[in-house]
Design a protein around this motif. Structure first.
Motif, PDB file in Angstrom:
ATOM      1  N   SER A  75     -76.876  34.239 -42.835  1.00 16.28           N
ATOM      2  CA  SER A  75     -78.282  34.438 -43.202  1.00 16.28           C
ATOM      3  C   SER A  75     -79.113  33.167 -43.069  1.00 16.28           C
ATOM      4  O   SER A  75     -80.247  33.128 -43.529  1.00 16.28           O
ATOM      5  CB  SER A  75     -78.362  34.955 -44.645  1.00 16.28           C
ATOM      6  OG  SER A  75     -77.623  34.106 -45.515  1.00 16.28           O
ATOM      7  N   TYR A  76     -78.561  32.149 -42.435  1.00 16.87           N
ATOM      8  CA  TYR A  76     -79.297  30.904 -42.222  1.00 16.87           C
ATOM      9  C   TYR A  76     -79.041  30.428 -40.794  1.00 16.87           C
ATOM     10  O   TYR A  76     -78.051  30.829 -40.174  1.00 16.87           O
ATOM     11  CB  TYR A  76     -78.868  29.830 -43.231  1.00 16.87           C
ATOM     12  CG  TYR A  76     -77.412  29.428 -43.115  1.00 16.87           C
ATOM     13  CD1 TYR A  76     -77.013  28.350 -42.325  1.00 16.87           C
ATOM     14  CD2 TYR A  76     -76.422  30.120 -43.810  1.00 16.87           C
ATOM     15  CE1 TYR A  76     -75.689  27.984 -42.209  1.00 16.87           C
ATOM     16  CE2 TYR A  76     -75.085  29.753 -43.712  1.00 16.87           C
ATOM     17  CZ  TYR A  76     -74.727  28.683 -42.920  1.00 16.87           C
ATOM     18  OH  TYR A  76     -73.407  28.323 -42.811  1.00 16.87           O
ATOM     19  N   PRO A  77     -79.913  29.589 -40.235  1.00 16.93           N
ATOM     20  CA  PRO A  77     -79.730  29.159 -38.848  1.00 16.93           C
ATOM     21  C   PRO A  77     -78.487  28.294 -38.706  1.00 16.93           C
ATOM     22  O   PRO A  77     -78.382  27.238 -39.326  1.00 16.93           O
ATOM     23  CB  PRO A  77     -81.009  28.367 -38.537  1.00 16.93           C
ATOM     24  CG  PRO A  77     -81.517  27.945 -39.873  1.00 16.93           C
ATOM     25  CD  PRO A  77     -81.132  29.015 -40.827  1.00 16.93           C
ATOM     26  N   ALA A  78     -77.563  28.738 -37.889  1.00 16.45           N
ATOM     27  CA  ALA A  78     -76.276  28.050 -37.774  1.00 16.45           C
ATOM     28  C   ALA A  78     -75.768  28.102 -36.346  1.00 16.45           C
ATOM     29  O   ALA A  78     -74.566  28.261 -36.108  1.00 16.45           O
ATOM     30  CB  ALA A  78     -75.264  28.671 -38.727  1.00 16.45           C
TER      31      ALA A  78
ATOM     32  N   GLY B 271     -71.547  38.599 -48.369  1.00 12.87           N
ATOM     33  CA  GLY B 271     -72.025  39.785 -47.654  1.00 12.87           C
ATOM     34  C   GLY B 271     -72.284  39.522 -46.190  1.00 12.87           C
ATOM     35  O   GLY B 271     -73.091  40.226 -45.564  1.00 12.87           O
ATOM     36  N   ALA B 272     -71.595  38.516 -45.625  1.00  7.85           N
ATOM     37  CA  ALA B 272     -71.851  38.136 -44.243  1.00  7.85           C
ATOM     38  C   ALA B 272     -71.011  38.910 -43.233  1.00  7.85           C
ATOM     39  O   ALA B 272     -71.261  38.825 -42.032  1.00  7.85           O
ATOM     40  CB  ALA B 272     -71.604  36.635 -44.064  1.00  7.85           C
TER      41      ALA B 272
ATOM     42  N   ARG C 155     -72.829  35.456 -35.628  1.00  3.23           N
ATOM     43  CA  ARG C 155     -74.227  35.262 -35.276  1.00  3.23           C
ATOM     44  C   ARG C 155     -74.995  34.958 -36.569  1.00  3.23           C
ATOM     45  O   ARG C 155     -74.403  34.891 -37.656  1.00  3.23           O
ATOM     46  CB  ARG C 155     -74.807  36.512 -34.600  1.00  3.23           C
ATOM     47  CG  ARG C 155     -74.892  37.731 -35.507  1.00  3.23           C
ATOM     48  CD  ARG C 155     -75.394  38.964 -34.770  1.00  3.23           C
ATOM     49  NE  ARG C 155     -75.599  40.094 -35.683  1.00  3.23           N
ATOM     50  CZ  ARG C 155     -76.754  40.379 -36.270  1.00  3.23           C
ATOM     51  NH1 ARG C 155     -77.819  39.619 -36.037  1.00  3.23           N
ATOM     52  NH2 ARG C 155     -76.869  41.411 -37.078  1.00  3.23           N
ATOM     53  N   PHE C 156     -76.290  34.767 -36.457  1.00  2.00           N
ATOM     54  CA  PHE C 156     -77.090  34.595 -37.677  1.00  2.00           C
ATOM     55  C   PHE C 156     -78.401  35.345 -37.525  1.00  2.00           C
ATOM     56  O   PHE C 156     -78.888  35.605 -36.418  1.00  2.00           O
ATOM     57  CB  PHE C 156     -77.353  33.109 -37.978  1.00  2.00           C
ATOM     58  CG  PHE C 156     -78.341  32.457 -37.048  1.00  2.00           C
ATOM     59  CD1 PHE C 156     -79.710  32.521 -37.288  1.00  2.00           C
ATOM     60  CD2 PHE C 156     -77.899  31.772 -35.921  1.00  2.00           C
ATOM     61  CE1 PHE C 156     -80.622  31.923 -36.431  1.00  2.00           C
ATOM     62  CE2 PHE C 156     -78.800  31.166 -35.057  1.00  2.00           C
ATOM     63  CZ  PHE C 156     -80.159  31.244 -35.318  1.00  2.00           C
ATOM     64  N   GLU C 157     -78.955  35.702 -38.645  1.00  2.00           N
ATOM     65  CA  GLU C 157     -80.270  36.353 -38.687  1.00  2.00           C
ATOM     66  C   GLU C 157     -80.991  35.854 -39.928  1.00  2.00           C
ATOM     67  O   GLU C 157     -80.513  36.032 -41.049  1.00  2.00           O
ATOM     68  CB  GLU C 157     -80.117  37.877 -38.739  1.00  2.00           C
ATOM     69  CG  GLU C 157     -81.439  38.611 -38.684  1.00  2.00           C
ATOM     70  CD  GLU C 157     -81.266  40.125 -38.583  1.00  2.00           C
ATOM     71  OE1 GLU C 157     -82.170  40.848 -39.043  1.00  2.00           O
ATOM     72  OE2 GLU C 157     -80.236  40.574 -38.037  1.00  2.00           O
ATOM     73  N   VAL C 158     -82.116  35.199 -39.727  1.00  2.00           N
ATOM     74  CA  VAL C 158     -82.846  34.587 -40.830  1.00  2.00           C
ATOM     75  C   VAL C 158     -83.581  35.658 -41.633  1.00  2.00           C
ATOM     76  O   VAL C 158     -84.288  36.504 -41.074  1.00  2.00           O
ATOM     77  CB  VAL C 158     -83.847  33.543 -40.306  1.00  2.00           C
ATOM     78  CG1 VAL C 158     -84.708  32.985 -41.439  1.00  2.00           C
ATOM     79  CG2 VAL C 158     -83.103  32.413 -39.602  1.00  2.00           C
ATOM     80  N   ALA C 159     -83.394  35.600 -42.943  1.00  3.50           N
ATOM     81  CA  ALA C 159     -84.067  36.550 -43.832  1.00  3.50           C
ATOM     82  C   ALA C 159     -85.447  36.030 -44.205  1.00  3.50           C
ATOM     83  O   ALA C 159     -85.695  34.820 -44.227  1.00  3.50           O
ATOM     84  CB  ALA C 159     -83.229  36.762 -45.091  1.00  3.50           C
TER      85      ALA C 159
END
Length: 364
Positions: free
Chosen positions: A48-51, A29-30, A80-84
């Motif tokens: 969904s994780y820091p990358a 779902g990224a 990009r990423f966004e931490v849940a």
């Protein structure tokens, strides 16, 4: 020649299997959007994780896969990423503006737990996350020294209620060391120490954080239970050495978190091997394979097997932990690998928590 279509682009994206989410980006779902205009393809991906250190490489790999499709003349892939946020155990109320609280723990002292905690926090920050770190070792706080904080530093107090954390090397730090003298021991019984920890945790103005890393004291006593039962922990990382004695205590740490429903995110094995600086001979001074055995026993991951390295010790003593001192070095790369694995595991657990069905009973 097949006409360029969204299903074809999606199939090309599926060629990249994310090593941390352990599936392709479509299944994860990224993929936020796919736009096709003639031969131009625009894709937006959100992990969904820091990358932060991987986004460009992932973008290039996905772009290359799409470019191989017939009819594609131009490709643009933005990653990009966004931490849940992950819910804590027992439905405990979350700390305001802190998405994930991660404990770094060990069953016994001297296994490199604090060194792991500070390098994990720095690695998460290096990957682009907003990170704070709490020194929960009330009796023997050491993170101030490890991060190069000058002796006698005191946190500011806002509105006579909130501690303002000390900032160092991109981290927000709070420690009992900032409230006491370096030469004055904290001679408190368990309940007093537990109460002090709660205050440090809940009365610090952390601001917006993706992760709050908590450096736990060794053992399974009052402070550990207080944190586990009253703070919404997203998960715990257990630190050990391969030595049988350390593994025995590490098992107790894992069992404690299992009893309070805090997921163990993985094992970090320190001092796994010593490589002689003179001849290059490798020797397992504290045993071999212990981290793997305990990870297998509790069906969790061995996040890293770190060598017994003089540089790791020297760097934290100088207030420049490995990830800060040698950000492009081999050891820093291992810590960043741990950070991504921890972040991805938390993201998957947060996803499962959201997806879990709710059961309602109607007595009509």
């Amino acid at each position: 020649m097949s006409e360029l279509s969204r299903p074809l682009v999606e199939q090309a994206i599926r060629n990249y299997q994310d090593p941390y989410l352990k599936r392709d980006l479509i299944a994860a779902g990224a993929v936020e959007s796919i736009e096709i205009e003639g031969g131009k393809v625009r894709v937006a991906i959100c992990l969904s994780y820091p990358a932060g250190g991987l986004c460009n490489a992932i973008g290039q790999l996905v772009s290359s896969a799409i470019s191989n499709l017939d009819g594609v003349t131009d490709t643009q892939v933005n990653v990009r990423f966004e931490v849940a946020a992950h819910p804590g155990q027992h439905n405990l109320e979350a700390l305001q503006s802190v998405k994930n609280v991660v404990a770094v723990a060990s069953g016994k002292g001297g296994v490199g737990k604090s060194t792991t905690a500070v390098n994990l926090a720095l690695a998460l920050s290096a990957e682009g996350a907003r990170v704070g770190i709490l020194d929960a070792d009330i009796y023997g706080p050491s993170l101030g020294l490890m991060l190069g904080i000058a002796e006698g530093t005191r946190p500011q107090v806002r509105d006579q209620k909130w501690f303002v954390p000390v900032e160092a090397q991109g981290l927000k730090l709070m420690s009992m060391a900032f409230l006491t003298d370096d030469r004055t021991p904290v001679v408190w019984r368990g309940p007093m120490a537990s109460g002090a920890l709660q205050q440090l945790m809940t009365q610090t103005e952390w601001g917006e954080l993706d992760y709050l890393v908590v450096d736990m004291p060794p053992g399974t006593g009052d402070i550990q239970l207080t944190l586990s039962q009253q703070v919404p922990l997203a998960g715990a990382v257990i630190v050990t050495t391969p030595q049988d004695l350390a593994l025995l205590d590490a098992k107790k740490g894992v069992e404690m978190f299992n009893k309070v429903n805090v997921p163990v995110l993985g094992i970090v094995e320190n001092m796994a091997v010593h490589i002689c600086s003179q001849c290059g001979h490798a020797e397992h001074l504290f045993g071999e394979g212990g981290g793997t055995r305990i990870a297998d026993l509790y069906d969790t991951d061995l996040l890293a097997s770190m060598p017994l390295s003089m540089s790791i010790r020297e760097q934290v003593d100088k207030g420049q932990p490995t990830v800060a001192a040698e950000p492009d070095g081999q050891l820093a790369t291992l810590y960043r690998e741990v950070a991504r694995q921890v972040g991805a595991t938390l993201a998957l657990r947060a996803e499962q928590a959201v997806a879990a069905p709710t059961i309602s009973i109607n007595e009509d």
